[in-house]
Design an enzyme around this catalytic site. Structure first.
Site, PDB file in Angstrom:
ATOM      1  N   GLY A  73       0.813  -1.214   0.000  1.00 10.99           N
ATOM      2  CA  GLY A  73       0.000   0.000   0.000  1.00 10.99           C
ATOM      3  C   GLY A  73       0.847   1.264   0.000  1.00 10.99           C
ATOM      4  N   SER A  74       1.921   1.277   0.764  1.00  4.87           N
ATOM      5  CA  SER A  74       2.754   2.484   0.848  1.00  4.87           C
ATOM      6  C   SER A  74       3.357   2.811  -0.508  1.00  4.87           C
ATOM      7  CB  SER A  74       3.866   2.294   1.885  1.00  4.87           C
ATOM      8  OG  SER A  74       3.315   2.042   3.156  1.00  4.87           O
ATOM      9  N   CYS A 328       1.657   1.841  13.160  1.00 11.33           N
ATOM     10  CA  CYS A 328       2.879   2.450  12.628  1.00 11.33           C
ATOM     11  C   CYS A 328       3.412   3.510  13.572  1.00 11.33           C
ATOM     12  CB  CYS A 328       2.597   3.097  11.274  1.00 11.33           C
ATOM     13  SG  CYS A 328       1.306   2.291  10.356  1.00 11.33           S
TER      14      CYS A 328
HETATM   15  C1  LIG Z   1      -1.850  -0.398   5.914  1.00  8.44           C
HETATM   16  C2  LIG Z   1      -2.183   0.828   5.168  1.00  8.44           C
HETATM   17  C3  LIG Z   1      -1.289   1.379   4.241  1.00  8.44           C
HETATM   18  C4  LIG Z   1       0.087   0.822   4.019  1.00  8.44           C
HETATM   19  O1  LIG Z   1       0.066  -0.424   3.378  1.00  8.44           O
HETATM   20  P1  LIG Z   1       1.358  -1.351   3.442  1.00  8.44           P
HETATM   21  O2  LIG Z   1       1.050  -2.477   2.516  1.00  8.44           O
HETATM   22  O3  LIG Z   1       1.505  -1.791   4.853  1.00  8.44           O
HETATM   23  O4  LIG Z   1       2.512  -0.521   2.961  1.00  8.44           O
HETATM   24  C5  LIG Z   1      -1.680   2.509   3.553  1.00  8.44           C
HETATM   25  N1  LIG Z   1      -2.883   3.055   3.740  1.00  8.44           N
HETATM   26  C6  LIG Z   1      -3.777   2.554   4.611  1.00  8.44           C
HETATM   27  C7  LIG Z   1      -5.106   3.201   4.761  1.00  8.44           C
HETATM   28  C8  LIG Z   1      -3.453   1.425   5.362  1.00  8.44           C
HETATM   29  O5  LIG Z   1      -4.338   0.937   6.235  1.00  8.44           O
END
Ligand SMILES: *Cc1c(COP(=O)(O)O)cnc(C)c1O
Length: 393
Positions: A73-74, A328
């Site tokens: 996600g990041s 985090c």
């Molecule tokens: C967990 C999360 C992310 C980050 O995703 P990762 O795969 O851990 O890098 C970004 N945005 C939201 C809303 C999240 O809950």
């Protein structure tokens, strides 16, 4: 006697489900070929990656060639925002719009762009944790390059009016990105109907493996590349494909879509039970986030005169995994920016916990959590000078 663990932190991450793991395993040491190679074990892997791409596309009503795999996600958030900022700034557009309660993957990316000369509008959210399309409309400028607003909040679970914002942005010809990491696999999403241009997702939030995600990029849009190197992902994202991860992600999302209806009913039963029990049994509590327009598995509550970290420690001793603020940022003593954004005073923001339920949780576990929480809050308050002062007053 070994203590049974109750996991109620599914917004932080989720366990990989057995059927997903089973699909992934052959790709570690049997079918290990590099998908770019020409021999059969490599071709099989290419097919597996394309199968996963189709599974993911169909889950959000996209076309398979609109899905690009990333490392989570990041990375997807970084790519969408920096990539569009870069291409749009070449046309003189250097203004971005977001909200003040995004995930740090969005907020910190925006801050980096500010250092690089972009101007960012951070829309405030109301006390329920919602932003409106009207607010976005009022913030739009001729030089706005991108609107980035999260689909559902990771701390308080509120779900934004994404279709209205998408409609507005499409009408005005402004690019629209949404961080849908908490929403994908949890609630129905249709990128076409909701007029979304870019959408971030992450496998480990829907019972897939960690370290793999995807960015949906609508056909015809081309953000600048973030990761340079080989020609993978049609030249847009370099790096040998995480084949087991991608296979797992595809399967996990297909499972999530297939079971969404029954899982949602189950989670709503748990969520509503927990909210009701906490409000009934514990004095001076506040539910954070909109009461109904929120993710089915999310409960976020503040307890007056309680330190969230103390609550978590006691919960941990009782075998219950919860979180305060977001995972985090735990370890830092700053109160959650999300809770401050919805107007909570520092003291109340500090006394907050998040319980996020998943398919593996039972109503029995929810009952147990509420019973423990009642005792724990009383114990923490008994030791709190603030609480005793208030009671004496
Ligand atoms: C967990 C999360 C992310 C980050 O995703 P990762 O795969 O851990 O890098 C970004 N945005 C939201 C809303 C999240 O809950």
């Amino acid at each position: 006697m070994e203590q049974k663990i109750i996991y109620a932190d599914n917004a932080a991450t989720t366990p990989v489900s057995p059927s997903v793991l089973e699909k992934m395993l052959p790709f570690f040491s049997q079918s290990y070929g590099n998908p770019s190679s020409m021999y059969s074990i490599a071709r099989d892997n290419k097919e597996a990656v394309e199968h996963a791409r189709a599974q993911i596309a169909s889950a959000i009503n996209a076309d398979p060639n609109e899905i690009y795999f990333t490392a989570g996600g990041s990375e997807s958030d970084n790519w969408a925002i920096k990539g569009i900022a870069q291409t749009q700034s070449a046309r003189g557009k250097k203004h971005l719009i977001t909200t003040n309660f995004e995930h740090h993957a969005v907020l910190h990316t925006m801050e980096e762009l500010e250092k690089a000369g972009f101007e960012v509008t951070y829309l405030p959210v109301n006390e329920d944790g919602l932003v409106t399309a009207e607010q976005v409309a009022a913030a739009l400028r001729p030089e706005t390059a991108l609107v980035s607003i999260m689909y559902a909040n990771n701390e308080i679970g509120t779900i934004q009016p994404i279709a209205e914002i998408g409609e507005l942005c499409r009408q005005k010809g402004v690019m629209f990105h949404t961080d849908a990491v908490q929403a994908v696999g949890a609630i129905p999403i249709d990128v076409k109907a909701e007029k979304i241009d870019l959408l971030s997702m992450s496998s480990h939030k829907f019972n897939g493996p960690k370290g793999v995600g995807a960015l949906y990029i609508r056909k015809g849009i081309r953000p600048a590349r973030l990761i340079h190197g080989g020609g993978q992902e049609r030249g847009q994202r370099a790096g040998t494909e995480n084949v087991p991860g991608i296979v797992g992600m595809g399967q996990a999302l297909e499972n999530a879509i297939e079971t969404m209806e029954s899982k949602t009913a189950h989670l709503l039963e748990i969520r509503d039970y927990v909210v009701e029990a906490i409000e009934r049994e514990i004095p001076r509590v506040r539910l954070n986030g909109h009461r109904t327009q929120r993710l089915p598995g999310n409960v976020n509550v503040s307890f007056q005169a309680c330190e969230g970290e103390s609550l978590l420690l006691f919960l941990d001793m009782a075998g219950i995994c919860a979180s305060s603020g977001s995972a985090c940022t735990s370890g830092s003593l700053d109160p959650s920016h999300v809770l401050l954004a919805i107007g909570l005073p520092h003291e109340l923001a500090h006394g907050s916990i998040r319980l996020t339920f998943g398919g593996q949780n039972t109503l029995e576990e929810a009952r147990h959590i509420c019973e423990e929480l009642k005792k724990i809050v009383a114990e923490v308050r008994r030791r709190s000078p603030l609480w005793n002062e208030e009671k004496g007053a």
